[in-house]
Design a protein around this motif. Structure first.
Motif, PDB file in Angstrom:
ATOM      1  N   SER A 183      50.578  13.336  56.794  1.00  0.00           N
ATOM      2  CA  SER A 183      51.654  13.069  55.840  1.00  0.00           C
ATOM      3  C   SER A 183      51.451  11.662  55.285  1.00  0.00           C
ATOM      4  CB  SER A 183      53.022  13.197  56.516  1.00  0.00           C
ATOM      5  OG  SER A 183      53.105  12.311  57.605  1.00  0.00           O
ATOM      6  N   ALA A 204      41.719  17.111  47.046  1.00  0.00           N
ATOM      7  CA  ALA A 204      41.947  17.189  48.499  1.00  0.00           C
ATOM      8  C   ALA A 204      41.067  18.283  49.112  1.00  0.00           C
ATOM      9  CB  ALA A 204      43.425  17.460  48.781  1.00  0.00           C
ATOM     10  N   LEU A 217      47.302  22.727  53.566  1.00  0.00           N
ATOM     11  CA  LEU A 217      47.712  21.790  52.506  1.00  0.00           C
ATOM     12  C   LEU A 217      49.151  22.064  52.065  1.00  0.00           C
ATOM     13  CD1 LEU A 217      44.445  21.556  50.355  1.00  0.00           C
ATOM     14  CD2 LEU A 217      45.457  19.739  51.730  1.00  0.00           C
ATOM     15  N   ASP A 218      49.557  23.325  52.121  1.00  0.00           N
ATOM     16  CA  ASP A 218      50.951  23.659  51.770  1.00  0.00           C
ATOM     17  C   ASP A 218      51.950  22.939  52.673  1.00  0.00           C
ATOM     18  OD1 ASP A 218      50.281  25.291  49.716  1.00  0.00           O
ATOM     19  OD2 ASP A 218      50.442  27.179  50.859  1.00  0.00           O
ATOM     20  N   GLY A 239      51.511  17.350  51.262  1.00  0.00           N
ATOM     21  CA  GLY A 239      51.738  17.162  49.833  1.00  0.00           C
ATOM     22  C   GLY A 239      53.164  16.702  49.540  1.00  0.00           C
ATOM     23  N   PRO A 240      53.523  16.258  48.321  1.00  0.00           N
ATOM     24  CA  PRO A 240      52.623  16.287  47.170  1.00  0.00           C
ATOM     25  C   PRO A 240      51.505  15.242  47.229  1.00  0.00           C
ATOM     26  CG  PRO A 240      54.644  15.151  46.595  1.00  0.00           C
ATOM     27  CD  PRO A 240      54.822  15.643  47.994  1.00  0.00           C
ATOM     28  N   HIS A 241      51.654  14.245  48.148  1.00  0.00           N
ATOM     29  CA  HIS A 241      50.552  13.286  48.316  1.00  0.00           C
ATOM     30  C   HIS A 241      49.709  13.785  49.485  1.00  0.00           C
ATOM     31  CE1 HIS A 241      52.924  10.744  45.774  1.00  0.00           C
ATOM     32  NE2 HIS A 241      53.882  10.626  46.677  1.00  0.00           N
ATOM     33  N   PHE A 242      48.440  14.017  49.244  1.00  0.00           N
ATOM     34  CA  PHE A 242      47.573  14.512  50.309  1.00  0.00           C
ATOM     35  C   PHE A 242      46.772  13.360  50.913  1.00  0.00           C
ATOM     36  CE2 PHE A 242      48.111  17.999  47.275  1.00  0.00           C
ATOM     37  CZ  PHE A 242      48.695  18.931  48.122  1.00  0.00           C
ATOM     38  N   THR A 285      45.331  11.454  47.624  1.00  0.00           N
ATOM     39  CA  THR A 285      45.377  11.965  46.251  1.00  0.00           C
ATOM     40  C   THR A 285      46.565  12.905  46.042  1.00  0.00           C
ATOM     41  OG1 THR A 285      44.133  13.213  44.603  1.00  0.00           O
ATOM     42  CG2 THR A 285      43.807  13.883  46.892  1.00  0.00           C
ATOM     43  N   ASP A 286      47.007  12.968  44.791  1.00  0.00           N
ATOM     44  CA  ASP A 286      48.036  13.948  44.413  1.00  0.00           C
ATOM     45  C   ASP A 286      47.370  15.197  43.846  1.00  0.00           C
ATOM     46  OD1 ASP A 286      49.757  11.975  45.085  1.00  0.00           O
ATOM     47  OD2 ASP A 286      50.329  11.439  43.042  1.00  0.00           O
ATOM     48  N   ASP A 287      46.072  15.180  43.753  1.00  0.00           N
ATOM     49  CA  ASP A 287      45.313  16.255  43.125  1.00  0.00           C
ATOM     50  C   ASP A 287      44.817  17.210  44.215  1.00  0.00           C
ATOM     51  OD1 ASP A 287      43.397  17.840  41.967  1.00  0.00           O
ATOM     52  OD2 ASP A 287      42.458  16.215  40.831  1.00  0.00           O
ATOM     53  N   ARG A 288      45.413  18.378  44.266  1.00  0.00           N
ATOM     54  CA  ARG A 288      45.099  19.335  45.324  1.00  0.00           C
ATOM     55  C   ARG A 288      43.605  19.710  45.327  1.00  0.00           C
ATOM     56  NH1 ARG A 288      48.802  23.106  47.983  1.00  0.00           N
ATOM     57  NH2 ARG A 288      47.522  24.682  48.957  1.00  0.00           N
TER      58      ARG A 288
END
Ligand code: GLY
Length: 424
Positions: free
Chosen positions: A185, A167, A138-139, A142-145, A161-164
């Motif tokens: 991406s 995700a 995930l690193d 992002g910031p959009h997953f 989602t933007d919420d890790r």
């Protein structure tokens, strides 16, 4: 021509509705079909499993089909089209290997890489990945997953989602189901669904459409199979469809042919139109739902002829498709609780329920003269007009006249397009 359509949903109801008006069609069968299709086709609820090649071949033999049209992805991925072809039938729909373009997102990425098609950067996460491996992957995004289920998920396997934490939760849910995950991406820009008839290297696009995937207005709520759609797209740059054909659909068709698994049927390109033009979000191996209901309502040419030409390797000889000079908007009436846990068994009322030119049934059953909800997406209502505003007015007028206890629909389908708020 005797045609057998496989499937039960709103997409198949739209296909049956168009075929029923085509003069080449002498007999129309739908299997399993639905109560709502019974006025237009002979339905075959006795087909127990549409993904069982033997059962489908037996039925095609029984009705002596000149053409079989396979609607949903599951039978295609299961090899139903191959079995029908092996038994001597003309089939609209790709074989099992080519259907991997939808069945495996990793396969689709591989085809796109080989064909030089613009798409999102992606990484595969196999079930069994540790929390540290998921975090590290995930690193790199992002910031959009964008977290996708790398299997068939009926259009509902993607979380953006933007919420890790969300995700991670989706990665774990997909892995718990035993499927690999594809991290991608984020592709910016308005989305487009372009359906193409494909016969080897010949590609004929239908009208471009746009789906609305979220459950509620303003793109709020969870992802669904699709809550509404409209066609064509007034905001698409001139030559946009041809560009998608030239940069995406034809190169993919050529790559499939090069691999020895030529594509035959409907290639659905789901795209985002960003700064560099079209980029592929996903491919599907069949007509999209709900876009098909809007697109086919505008088709003036014979659908039977187009599908038969594709199925018999004669797409290059097909006359150019003709379309109504109008817009179509389609809005889904969903059951309360959809998509998580749709309630079923509610009676529907409304004068237009049996008018297939305006109301297509996705998840209903009939007892006596009454339709009852039997699925998450219950109905798809289609309105047409000279402008998107006029089409929207037509569709919402019909919806106003239909009652489904607990049911809901989005009120903003095609609204941004009508207001000129979509720009590329
Ligand atoms: N419109 C989304 C799908 O057909 O998968």
């Amino acid at each position: 021509m005797r045609i057998l359509v496989i499937g039960t949903g709103g997409r198949e109801h739209a296909i049956v509705t168009k075929l029923a008006t085509d003069s080449e069609v002498s007999e129309l069968h739908a299997a399993p079909g639905s109560a709502a299709m019974a006025g237009q086709a002979t339905v075959h609820p006795e087909l127990q499993d549409a993904s069982d090649p033997d059962q489908v071949v037996e039925l095609a033999q029984q009705v002596a089909a000149d053409l079989a049209v396979v609607g949903p992805e599951a039978p295609l991925v299961a090899g139903v089209a191959d079995a029908l072809r092996a038994a001597g039938f003309a089939v609209f729909g790709p074989g099992k290997e080519a259907a991997q373009i939808e069945g495996s997102k990793a396969f689709a990425k591989d085809v796109m890489a080989a064909a030089g098609v613009n798409t999102a950067r992606a990484e595969h996460l196999a079930p069994g990945a540790s929390a540290e491996e998921i975090d590290a992957a995930l690193d790199r995004f992002g910031p959009h997953f964008v977290v996708k289920d790398d299997g068939l998920a009926g259009g509902k396997g993607v979380v953006v989602t933007d919420d890790r934490a969300e995700a991670i939760e989706h990665v774990q849910a997909v892995h718990a189901a035993g499927n690999p995950v594809l991290l991608e991406s984020f592709l910016s820009g308005p989305e487009i669904s372009l359906f193409c008839l494909v016969d080897g290297e010949d590609v004929v696009p239908l009208l471009p459409a746009q789906d609305h995937k979220r459950a509620h207005d303003n793109d709020a709520g969870p992802n669904t199979g699709g809550m509404g759609a409209y066609a064509p797209l007034p905001w698409l740059p001139e030559g946009g469809v041809q560009r998608i054909v030239d940069e995406v659909c034809r190169p993919v068709a050529q790559e499939m042919a090069r691999r020895g698994t030529p594509y035959s049927g409907l290639l659905y390109a789901g795209l985002a139109w960003g700064e560099d033009g079209p980029a592929v979000v996903e491919f599907n191996c069949r007509f999209g739902d709900p876009e098909t209901q809007a697109v086919l309502s505008l088709l003036k040419s014979s659908l039977a002829e187009a599908l038969y030409a594709t199925a018999t390797g004669k797409l290059a000889e097909l006359a150019p498709l003709e379309w109504e000079d109008a817009f179509a908007v389609m809005v889904v009436l969903a059951a309360g609780g959809y998509p998580a846990s749709p309630r079923k068994g509610d009676a529907l009322t409304g004068a237009a329920l049996d008018d297939a030119s305006r109301v297509l049934h996705a998840g209903t059953r009939k007892e006596g003269d009454t339709y009852y909800s039997a699925g998450g997406r219950v109905l798809g209502v289609v309105g047409k007009g000279e402008s998107i505003d006029a089409a929207r007015a037509a569709v919402y007028e019909v919806l106003d006249g239909i009652e489904l206890p607990g049911g809901f629909y989005r009120t903003d389908i095609a609204k941004k397009a009508a207001a000129g708020e979509i720009r590329v």
